[in-house]
Design a protein around this motif. Structure first.
Motif, PDB file in Angstrom:
ATOM      1  N   GLU A  41       0.823  -1.209   0.000  1.00 37.33           N
ATOM      2  CA  GLU A  41       0.000   0.000   0.000  1.00 37.33           C
ATOM      3  C   GLU A  41       0.856   1.258   0.000  1.00 37.33           C
ATOM      4  N   VAL A  42       1.930   1.270   0.762  1.00 38.01           N
ATOM      5  CA  VAL A  42       2.794   2.452   0.794  1.00 38.01           C
ATOM      6  C   VAL A  42       3.339   2.754  -0.595  1.00 38.01           C
ATOM      7  N   VAL A  43       3.809   1.723  -1.295  1.00 38.87           N
ATOM      8  CA  VAL A  43       4.388   1.943  -2.626  1.00 38.87           C
ATOM      9  C   VAL A  43       3.321   2.362  -3.627  1.00 38.87           C
ATOM     10  N   MET A  44       2.156   1.703  -3.606  1.00 42.83           N
ATOM     11  CA  MET A  44       1.108   2.058  -4.561  1.00 42.83           C
ATOM     12  C   MET A  44       0.597   3.482  -4.321  1.00 42.83           C
ATOM     13  N   MET A  45       0.455   3.858  -3.050  1.00 47.20           N
ATOM     14  CA  MET A  45      -0.010   5.211  -2.746  1.00 47.20           C
ATOM     15  C   MET A  45       1.044   6.255  -3.122  1.00 47.20           C
ATOM     16  N   ALA A  46       2.316   5.946  -2.868  1.00 44.14           N
ATOM     17  CA  ALA A  46       3.385   6.864  -3.266  1.00 44.14           C
ATOM     18  C   ALA A  46       3.443   7.003  -4.780  1.00 44.14           C
ATOM     19  N   ARG A  47       3.244   5.905  -5.477  1.00 43.64           N
ATOM     20  CA  ARG A  47       3.239   5.950  -6.943  1.00 43.64           C
ATOM     21  C   ARG A  47       2.102   6.842  -7.444  1.00 43.64           C
ATOM     22  N   LYS A  48       0.936   6.748  -6.796  1.00 43.74           N
ATOM     23  CA  LYS A  48      -0.210   7.577  -7.199  1.00 43.74           C
ATOM     24  C   LYS A  48       0.089   9.060  -6.963  1.00 43.74           C
ATOM     25  N   ILE A  49       0.714   9.385  -5.828  1.00 44.25           N
ATOM     26  CA  ILE A  49       1.056  10.781  -5.545  1.00 44.25           C
ATOM     27  C   ILE A  49       2.008  11.326  -6.606  1.00 44.25           C
ATOM     28  N   GLN A  55       2.333  10.298  -9.627  1.00 45.74           N
ATOM     29  CA  GLN A  55       1.580  10.444 -10.874  1.00 45.74           C
ATOM     30  C   GLN A  55       0.774  11.735 -10.867  1.00 45.74           C
ATOM     31  N   GLU A  56       0.141  12.031  -9.729  1.00 46.96           N
ATOM     32  CA  GLU A  56      -0.643  13.276  -9.619  1.00 46.96           C
ATOM     33  C   GLU A  56       0.247  14.507  -9.699  1.00 46.96           C
ATOM     34  N   GLN A  57       1.503  14.370  -9.241  1.00 50.21           N
ATOM     35  CA  GLN A  57       2.454  15.477  -9.294  1.00 50.21           C
ATOM     36  C   GLN A  57       3.169  15.555 -10.642  1.00 50.21           C
ATOM     37  N   HIS A  58       2.832  14.632 -11.547  1.00 47.68           N
ATOM     38  CA  HIS A  58       3.437  14.589 -12.883  1.00 47.68           C
ATOM     39  C   HIS A  58       4.946  14.366 -12.813  1.00 47.68           C
ATOM     40  N   VAL A  59       5.360  13.539 -11.861  1.00 48.62           N
ATOM     41  CA  VAL A  59       6.765  13.148 -11.746  1.00 48.62           C
ATOM     42  C   VAL A  59       6.936  11.810 -12.446  1.00 48.62           C
ATOM     43  N   GLU A  60       7.829  11.747 -13.409  1.00 44.79           N
ATOM     44  CA  GLU A  60       7.947  10.575 -14.270  1.00 44.79           C
ATOM     45  C   GLU A  60       8.888   9.533 -13.678  1.00 44.79           C
ATOM     46  N   GLN A  61       8.494   8.945 -12.569  1.00 48.39           N
ATOM     47  CA  GLN A  61       9.216   7.810 -12.010  1.00 48.39           C
ATOM     48  C   GLN A  61       8.199   6.909 -11.337  1.00 48.39           C
ATOM     49  N   HIS A  62       8.530   5.631 -11.250  1.00 47.99           N
ATOM     50  CA  HIS A  62       7.565   4.643 -10.797  1.00 47.99           C
ATOM     51  C   HIS A  62       8.177   3.799  -9.675  1.00 47.99           C
ATOM     52  N   PRO A  63       7.845   4.119  -8.426  1.00 47.44           N
ATOM     53  CA  PRO A  63       8.356   3.325  -7.305  1.00 47.44           C
ATOM     54  C   PRO A  63       7.990   1.850  -7.456  1.00 47.44           C
ATOM     55  N   CYS A  64       8.854   0.988  -6.951  1.00 49.11           N
ATOM     56  CA  CYS A  64       8.661  -0.458  -7.053  1.00 49.11           C
ATOM     57  C   CYS A  64       8.847  -1.102  -5.679  1.00 49.11           C
ATOM     58  N   LEU A  65       8.382  -2.339  -5.562  1.00 46.67           N
ATOM     59  CA  LEU A  65       8.498  -3.097  -4.314  1.00 46.67           C
ATOM     60  C   LEU A  65       9.073  -4.464  -4.624  1.00 46.67           C
ATOM     61  N   TYR A  66      10.109  -4.833  -3.876  1.00 45.71           N
ATOM     62  CA  TYR A  66      10.748  -6.133  -4.026  1.00 45.71           C
ATOM     63  C   TYR A  66      10.823  -6.812  -2.662  1.00 45.71           C
ATOM     64  N   CYS A  67      10.165  -7.963  -2.529  1.00 46.17           N
ATOM     65  CA  CYS A  67      10.177  -8.700  -1.270  1.00 46.17           C
ATOM     66  C   CYS A  67       9.392  -9.990  -1.471  1.00 46.17           C
ATOM     67  N   SER A  68       9.270 -10.795  -0.419  1.00 46.47           N
ATOM     68  CA  SER A  68       8.465 -12.008  -0.493  1.00 46.47           C
ATOM     69  C   SER A  68       6.981 -11.654  -0.524  1.00 46.47           C
ATOM     70  N   ASP A  69       6.149 -12.621  -0.890  1.00 50.10           N
ATOM     71  CA  ASP A  69       4.705 -12.405  -0.890  1.00 50.10           C
ATOM     72  C   ASP A  69       4.222 -12.022   0.508  1.00 50.10           C
ATOM     73  N   GLU A  70       4.747 -12.690   1.508  1.00 52.70           N
ATOM     74  CA  GLU A  70       4.339 -12.414   2.884  1.00 52.70           C
ATOM     75  C   GLU A  70       4.695 -10.993   3.289  1.00 52.70           C
ATOM     76  N   ASN A  71       5.911 -10.570   2.955  1.00 51.09           N
ATOM     77  CA  ASN A  71       6.344  -9.226   3.346  1.00 51.09           C
ATOM     78  C   ASN A  71       5.628  -8.137   2.561  1.00 51.09           C
ATOM     79  N   ALA A  72       5.160  -8.449   1.353  1.00 50.85           N
ATOM     80  CA  ALA A  72       4.438  -7.446   0.570  1.00 50.85           C
ATOM     81  C   ALA A  72       3.188  -6.984   1.298  1.00 50.85           C
ATOM     82  N   ASP A  73       2.545  -7.897   1.992  1.00 52.77           N
ATOM     83  CA  ASP A  73       1.301  -7.566   2.684  1.00 52.77           C
ATOM     84  C   ASP A  73       1.494  -7.354   4.179  1.00 52.77           C
ATOM     85  N   ALA A  74       2.734  -7.414   4.646  1.00 55.97           N
ATOM     86  CA  ALA A  74       3.029  -7.096   6.043  1.00 55.97           C
ATOM     87  C   ALA A  74       3.025  -5.587   6.228  1.00 55.97           C
ATOM     88  N   CYS A  75       2.785  -5.131   7.450  1.00 55.53           N
ATOM     89  CA  CYS A  75       2.740  -3.700   7.719  1.00 55.53           C
ATOM     90  C   CYS A  75       4.115  -3.066   7.510  1.00 55.53           C
TER      91      CYS A  75
END
Length: 319
Positions: A280-288, A290-310
């Motif tokens: 959620e942090v990465v997707m929300m940051a990516r949306k911000i 995009q709204e600011q018209h900044v041409e970069q796309h944050p990414c997330l690299y981790c296990s499936d479990e850690n992707a959904d961990a807080c």
């Protein structure tokens, strides 16, 4: 998270003052992040180490000092501890020299002394992650160019995007990248060696403090690869491996400079008081961005479990 578990952080901001590679928002990024860690996530200020190249800093963010601080943090870690590393500064890509492997470019961050710390193909960050005690979490937030591969072998949870926005000139921006050739020229001026092999220069000038990537023989690299563990690190990268991250300076109003990704993450955390997953942090940051018209796309690299961990585990509430 059980009470009593430590929360440890290392925050590194490199502005490279008075150089042609100077940035303006990186130190602001980590100073702001320190406040977020203390106020929202209840980090003990004494367990947060800050390294910046601000004039007068007692400990500069050199390659050796950053790796030393990371080593100290991991050495203190115990089962259940939360470790966090935030880097804001230049990144670069290094042409691969791996024998018998397809050509690729390895990602690295650029400390203030240009003693590169590498991520791809085993090396520095993977070595640190592999030392974590069982049950400890290690989150890296890298606001640097080409940061999509800093922990090799992690699964891509949020990857590249082809969406490009038209730019709005509310801020001037500068990419947080230094061309490989510029780094090579700088190191060549220090060593006076005529070679295009950057490893030769790093080993000559920094010796044992150079990245392990350049200190291992090919057979040692192959042996090391067999022992890599792919599921113990969490990387929130400011952009894709083929992109640059932006250092933003407001055009009007005299506001502070900042890293686009660091700022977006901090906005997300301030606007959402409930626990957020890493995804959620990465997707929300990516949306911000995009709204600011900044041409970069944050990414997330981790296990499936850690992707959904807080993100940094659930913040503690006031008693």
């Amino acid at each position: 998270m059980e009470k009593g578990n430590k929360k440890l952080a290392l925050l590194v901001g490199c502005n490279y003052p008075n150089t042609r590679n100077e940035l303006h928002g990186c130190i602001n990024d980590v100073l702001e992040m320190r406040q977020v860690l203390v106020n929202r996530f209840r980090f003990d200020p004494n367990q947060i180490e800050l390294l910046t190249d601000a004039p007068g800093s007692s400990v500069m963010p050199t390659g050796a000092n950053i790796k030393g601080a990371l080593d100290k943090m991991v050495s203190k870690a115990e089962d259940g501890d939360v470790l966090f590393f935030h880097y804001s500064g230049h990144g670069t890509r290094i042409p691969s020299r791996q024998p018998g492997r397809p050509f690729r470019q390895d990602e690295a961050i650029v400390p203030c002394d240009f003693n590169l710390i590498t991520g791809t193909y085993y090396v520095d960050f993977r070595q640190i992650v592999n030392r974590l005690p069982k049950g400890a979490s290690f989150t890296i937030l890298s606001d640097s160019c080409h940061s999509g591969g800093l922990i090799d072998k992690e699964k891509e949870q949020i990857g590249p995007s082809s969406i490009i926005q038209e730019s709005q000139k509310l801020c001037s921006s500068k990419p947080k990248t230094i061309p490989f050739q510029s780094i090579l020229e700088h190191l060549s001026s220090l060593t006076s060696i005529n070679t295009s092999d950057i490893g030769t220069h790093l080993l000559e000038y920094f010796g044992a403090d150079a990245s392990i990537r350049f200190r291992l023989a090919p057979h040692q690299e192959s042996e090391l690869f067999e022992f890599l563990k792919p599921d113990e690190g969490i990387l929130l990268s400011g952009c894709q491996a083929n992109e640059t991250s932006a250092d933003m300076s407001p055009i009007e109003g005299g506001g502070k400079a900042y890293g686009a990704f660091s700022n977006a993450v901090q906005i997300v955390l301030k606007e959402h008081s409930d626990p957020l997953s890493n995804r959620e942090v990465v997707m929300m940051a990516r949306k911000i961005l995009q709204e600011q018209h900044v041409e970069q796309h944050p990414c997330l690299y981790c296990s499936d479990e850690n992707a959904d961990a807080c993100f940094l585990l659930q913040p503690e509430t006031e008693s």
